[in-house]
Design an enzyme around this catalytic site. Structure first.
Site, PDB file in Angstrom:
ATOM      1  CG  ASN A  10      48.121  28.236  42.266  1.00  0.00           C
ATOM      2  OD1 ASN A  10      48.517  28.171  41.102  1.00  0.00           O
ATOM      3  ND2 ASN A  10      46.838  28.176  42.604  1.00  0.00           N
ATOM      4  CE  LYS A  12      45.498  31.479  42.346  1.00  0.00           C
ATOM      5  NZ  LYS A  12      44.311  32.085  42.936  1.00  0.00           N
ATOM      6  CG  HIS A  98      42.784  26.354  42.435  1.00  0.00           C
ATOM      7  ND1 HIS A  98      41.934  27.403  42.158  1.00  0.00           N
ATOM      8  CD2 HIS A  98      43.682  26.819  43.341  1.00  0.00           C
ATOM      9  CE1 HIS A  98      42.314  28.462  42.847  1.00  0.00           C
ATOM     10  NE2 HIS A  98      43.373  28.140  43.578  1.00  0.00           N
ATOM     11  CD  GLU A 100      41.753  30.821  40.769  1.00  0.00           C
ATOM     12  OE1 GLU A 100      42.798  30.411  40.230  1.00  0.00           O
ATOM     13  OE2 GLU A 100      41.760  31.653  41.699  1.00  0.00           O
ATOM     14  CD  GLU A 168      43.688  27.328  47.692  1.00  0.00           C
ATOM     15  OE1 GLU A 168      44.712  27.981  47.886  1.00  0.00           O
ATOM     16  OE2 GLU A 168      43.235  27.119  46.560  1.00  0.00           O
ATOM     17  N   GLY A 174      42.270  35.507  46.614  1.00  0.00           N
ATOM     18  CA  GLY A 174      42.523  36.745  45.871  1.00  0.00           C
ATOM     19  C   GLY A 174      41.723  37.957  46.332  1.00  0.00           C
ATOM     20  CB  SER A 214      43.769  36.483  51.223  1.00  0.00           C
ATOM     21  OG  SER A 214      42.975  36.819  50.103  1.00  0.00           O
TER      22      SER A 214
HETATM   23  P1  PGA Z   1      45.586  33.815  46.830  1.00  0.00           P
HETATM   24  O1  PGA Z   1      45.300  32.439  46.045  1.00  0.00           O
HETATM   25  O2  PGA Z   1      46.742  33.566  47.746  1.00  0.00           O
HETATM   26  O3  PGA Z   1      45.909  34.809  45.745  1.00  0.00           O
HETATM   27  O4  PGA Z   1      44.349  34.154  47.572  1.00  0.00           O
HETATM   28  C1  PGA Z   1      45.455  31.196  46.665  1.00  0.00           C
HETATM   29  C2  PGA Z   1      45.084  30.102  45.711  1.00  0.00           C
HETATM   30  O5  PGA Z   1      44.118  30.279  44.954  1.00  0.00           O
HETATM   31  O6  PGA Z   1      45.728  29.050  45.682  1.00  0.00           O
END
Ligand code: PGA
Length: 253
Positions: A10, A12, A98, A100, A168, A174, A214
């Site tokens: 992803n 983003k 997601h 976000e 997640e 992140g 992460s």
């Molecule tokens: P990350 O994000 O691997 O940077 O923690 C995962 C995601 O939000 O899909």
């Protein structure tokens, strides 16, 4: 193995044409070299890079996905992208729900279910994201929250073939923090039970449940080896070809 591993990147809101194309080409090359039959690889660049990325991965087994879509197939929705447009462009997958998007755009389970429903109708596979916040985890509400999110955001036309769930934990995205392997397995096993209740045992047994938050080369092997973890949704570490391919490599059982 009933469930084929899926490693999804992803990206983003990252990447411009030049570096995005180079990155997609790099992933495609590594995937070609590895020639794995037991693992699907997917990249989900931002909308602006989908066409360029599609050309960059042509001839490889890397699949293309988007990070969101509207629930309508067309019409008066300024700034939105429909699942039919994504299908037309050559996407196989779309991520919906997601955290976000739930946070930045106030997306509800109901809206996410509508998006997922119409993406499936348009012929796409959906990756539906769920996961608890840190506060919810501290209050021991992880299973309750994930159950409600699955019941509310997995649409009635979902099957094991057209739907993937991504667990997640919001606090792990992140941040460099991850739950313990035991915690991840517990949540994934409970997600499978909820899917069984909603869509039947056969779908639940075959549906892939990814872990995200992460995931990186140093923890991927342990997480991907868990019984109910069928792959990863990777943000930060998907932006470096070496890290992303190391994670793909870690999925070898
Ligand atoms: P990350 O994000 O691997 O940077 O923690 C995962 C995601 O939000 O899909």
């Amino acid at each position: 193995m009933v469930r084929k591993t899926l490693i999804a990147g992803n990206w983003k809101m990252n990447g411009h044409i030049e570096d995005g194309v180079a990155h997609a080409k790099g992933v495609a090359l590594e995937v070609k070299k590895a020639a794995r039959k037991d693992c699907e690889v997917l990249i989900c660049p931002p909308f602006t890079l989908l066409m360029a990325a599609k050309k960059a991965i042509k001839g490889s087994k890397v699949q293309l996905g988007a990070q969101d879509c509207h629930f309508d197939l067309k019409g008066a929705h300024t700034g939105d992208i429909s699942p039919l447009m994504l299908k037309d462009l050559g996407c196989q997958y779309v991520i919906v729900g997601h955290s976000e998007r739930r946070t930045d755009h106030g997306e509800t389970n109901e809206l996410i279910a509508k998006k997922a429903y119409s993406a499936i109708e348009a012929g796409l596979k959906v990756i539906i994201c769920i996961g608890e916040t840190e506060k919810e985890r501290d209050e021991n509400k992880t299973i309750e929250v994930c159950t409600a999110q699955i019941m509310g955001s997995v649409p009635s036309n979902s099957t094991a073939q057209n739907t993937v769930i991504a667990y997640e934990p919001v606090w792990a995205i992140g941040t460099g923090k991850t739950p313990t392997a035991e915690d991840v397995e517990e949540v994934h096993a409970s997600i499978r039970k909820v899917i069984a209740k909603k869509l039947g045992r056969a779908n639940a047994n075959k549906m892939r449940i990814l872990y995200g938050g992460s995931m990186k080369p140093s923890n991927a092997k342990e997480l991907l080896a868990l019984e109910d973890v069928d792959g990863g949704l990777i943000g930060g570490a998907s932006l470096k070809v070496a890290d992303f391919t190391a994670i793909i490599e870690s999925s070898k059982q």
